[in-house]
Design a protein around this motif. Sequence first.
Motif, mmCIF file in Angstrom:
data_model
loop_
_atom_site.group_PDB
_atom_site.id
_atom_site.type_symbol
_atom_site.label_atom_id
_atom_site.label_comp_id
_atom_site.label_asym_id
_atom_site.label_seq_id
_atom_site.Cartn_x
_atom_site.Cartn_y
_atom_site.Cartn_z
ATOM 1 N N GLY A 1 29.905 3.705 -8.112
ATOM 2 C CA GLY A 1 30.906 2.813 -7.547
ATOM 3 C C GLY A 1 30.531 2.319 -6.170
ATOM 4 O O GLY A 1 30.795 1.155 -5.827
ATOM 5 N N LEU A 2 29.905 3.159 -5.370
ATOM 6 C CA LEU A 2 29.468 2.732 -4.045
ATOM 7 C C LEU A 2 28.440 1.614 -4.125
ATOM 8 O O LEU A 2 28.417 0.716 -3.273
ATOM 9 C CB LEU A 2 28.876 3.916 -3.264
ATOM 10 N N ILE B 1 36.894 11.057 -6.552
ATOM 11 C CA ILE B 1 36.874 9.602 -6.402
ATOM 12 C C ILE B 1 37.545 9.193 -5.094
ATOM 13 O O ILE B 1 37.047 8.302 -4.374
ATOM 14 C CB ILE B 1 37.578 8.920 -7.595
ATOM 15 N N SER C 1 31.606 7.976 -8.739
ATOM 16 C CA SER C 1 31.866 7.623 -7.343
ATOM 17 C C SER C 1 30.626 7.039 -6.680
ATOM 18 O O SER C 1 30.721 6.084 -5.900
ATOM 19 C CB SER C 1 32.362 8.847 -6.562
ATOM 20 N N LYS C 2 29.465 7.579 -6.992
ATOM 21 C CA LYS C 2 28.235 7.093 -6.372
ATOM 22 C C LYS C 2 27.783 5.768 -6.983
ATOM 23 O O LYS C 2 27.273 4.888 -6.273
ATOM 24 C CB LYS C 2 27.138 8.151 -6.469
ATOM 25 N N LEU D 1 34.675 7.559 -2.874
ATOM 26 C CA LEU D 1 34.687 6.112 -3.085
ATOM 27 C C LEU D 1 35.799 5.431 -2.284
ATOM 28 O O LEU D 1 35.529 4.588 -1.430
ATOM 29 C CB LEU D 1 34.831 5.803 -4.573
#
Length: 257
Positions: A155-156, A107, A152-153, A111
């Motif tokens: 979250g982007l 993360i 994380s992806k 992110l």
Amino acid sequence: MKLEGKKALITGGNSGIGLATAQLFIQEGAQVAITGRDQKTLDEAAKLLGPKATAYRADVADSAARKDLFAKIKQDFGHLDIVFANAGIAGQTTTGKTDEAIFENIIRINLTGAFFTVEEALPILKDGSSVIFNGSIIGSLGQPGYAAYAASKAGLRGLSRSMAADLAPRGIRVNVVAPGPIKTPIWTRNTRTSEENDALSKRIASTIPLGRLGEADELAKAVLFLASDDSSYVNAVEFFVDGGAVGTPFGGPAFRG
């Protein structure tokens, strides 16, 4: 040329998608800064890219390293027109079997590091610039064992939409390019044999509607579109470059009768 006179930063530009994008940006007239953590691959990339590229060894997840990086870029480039926040890592985080430090590191790099890369760039990012994050179809489809990477992806995607709203008064567009399986050196950085890697690639390709893995330069062309004036009215989107994997997830050869 689509990027004549433009100045771009590509994090993780020393290999794979980042390197392919740096090559294309330079072909289209840009001056490019690339970053990476491995000095050997950075030196190799700089030699390949030539005089229109400048390589910086930096860890985007390290706040002190980021500040030093952007001080150097300001000195060397003056300003930026494009930021491609591409640096990131994968890593298994299977539910019920994951160490907290491993989860948090993914993360932090994918992110937090991506967000603060743009944050540090803002003082030298010109109005009307383009910011692109490198996402993944895993942020939409999920994958067993990759909870942190998927988070994380995904979250982007959310981060980019809020950032697009924040930066709209400056005319700065913020988008995400979301690749499916792309043939890059990461496919051979594992403990599998070449035969096992080939078998895995074929198995994954069979689930993709177009029946193959993507090439790094195909993803680079999508990033070029988002970086250039060709996408001047494209903002806050997630652009899938995945052979149809998200749009029609059961369209691959493996699912056909």
